[in-house]
Design an enzyme around this catalytic site. Sequence first.
Site, mmCIF file in Angstrom:
data_model
loop_
_atom_site.group_PDB
_atom_site.id
_atom_site.type_symbol
_atom_site.label_atom_id
_atom_site.label_comp_id
_atom_site.label_asym_id
_atom_site.label_seq_id
_atom_site.Cartn_x
_atom_site.Cartn_y
_atom_site.Cartn_z
ATOM 1 C CG PHE A 138 6.583 -4.111 -3.369
ATOM 2 C CD1 PHE A 138 7.926 -4.447 -2.754
ATOM 3 C CD2 PHE A 138 6.165 -2.828 -3.047
ATOM 4 C CE1 PHE A 138 8.532 -4.019 -1.850
ATOM 5 C CE2 PHE A 138 7.133 -2.164 -1.974
ATOM 6 C CZ PHE A 138 8.173 -2.744 -1.455
ATOM 7 C CG ASP A 223 -0.776 -2.162 -2.735
ATOM 8 O OD1 ASP A 223 -0.693 -0.760 -3.197
ATOM 9 O OD2 ASP A 223 0.161 -2.763 -2.227
ATOM 10 C CE LYS A 252 5.900 3.727 -4.823
ATOM 11 N NZ LYS A 252 5.335 2.272 -4.261
#
Length: 404
Positions: A138, A223, A252
């Site tokens: 993702f 990532d 995040k």
Amino acid sequence: MDGSFDTKTFDDVIMHTYARFPLALERGAGCRVWDTDGRAYLDFVAGIATCSLGHAHPQLTEAITAQAQRLLHVSNLYYIPEQGALARWLVERSVADKVFFCNSGAEANESAIKLARKYAYTTRHISAPEIITAQASFHGRTMGAVTATGQPKYHKYFAPLLPGFSYVPYNDLAALEAALTPNTAAILLEPLQGEGGVVPGEREYFQAVRRICDERDILLIFDEVQVGMGRTGYLWAYQHLGVEPDLLTLAKALGGGIPIGALCAREKFAVFQPGDHASTFGGNPFACGVALAACRILEAQNLVANARLRGEQLQVGLTKLAQRFPEQVAGVRGWGLIQGLVLQEDRAVQVVNAALQQGLLLVPAGASVVRLVPPLIVTSTEIEEALDLLGRALASLRAPVLVP
Ligand SMILES: *Cc1c(COP(=O)(O)O)cnc(C)c1O
């Protein structure tokens, strides 16, 4: 919800992009949030691994106030001291030498894709660079990031996707070797797949991938949007693997809850020049001032070590739950404070709903995994409380025993 919040009026004007759980949150403190009916929940979602300092952290709140009173936004037409200070904090603690700031994880990955392509064009003279990513990965929802995401369900309706991507099974070296071509410019991987089901990367695989990238001048991009910033018990998830990336993407938890993303690069690959890439809000005084405060709190309060200790406690407790509910739970996996309860069936949403009834917020990671990503400030008492509530939730889902 008992009706103090009107979901109908909300749905009238908000696009139906999310399947929401039936509660409206209005307040938080530490690891707890309250809904509009005043009911408290223990928050083991933390905005999906974002609110690492919990909610309404006094020092972060103070930094937010102070920064708002000083300067919110100017433009990258000018030098921004907070931006330099935050970049320095990241560079001094990671493999990276240079940072580009943006506003989200997807944008950080877009930036990485563009940088990798430019490096391939200018240094290796590849005219059609290719990027290999993993199945079940993702990387975000913008066109480049969603193309990088190796999940067909996110591609449906959005073709034509970006050209130049291929997907390989995660942790499978033979498959990766077979996918390499002379045009391979970059390999983009999560050190632990978050959305894909809390699947940790394997050391040997990642070390072999690093060697391949070194031999062929391929960029290795990690990532760490979800697993960076101490979540796994190390500041960077790549420390679990003994492998350093060339590019690292963050978002995040970087801002402790305010929107910010970053692309961090080793010097050799930091080939952007003025005009190549930009963002209006990227790296503005507010985002960087607050993120820097969040980083300093993370360090001053030893929250990375706490993530490791509390993560071990959580994993031990979840393993006991797996033994107590073998008909529902197949196992437990994760690093530090990102743990996945792997279910026997595709019932993650049911378990999350049952936990919600008990006053515990959890989030699925795919159809059959329940993810636990509490704030990094979580205490040992709160871990025990969450385990107790999750145990009650699993018990409530047991088929009723018929008493004759
Ligand atoms: C959440 C996430 C993203 C996307 O971040 P956004 O801020 O939602 O764009 C990218 N990669 C990973 C690993 C993520 O968990």
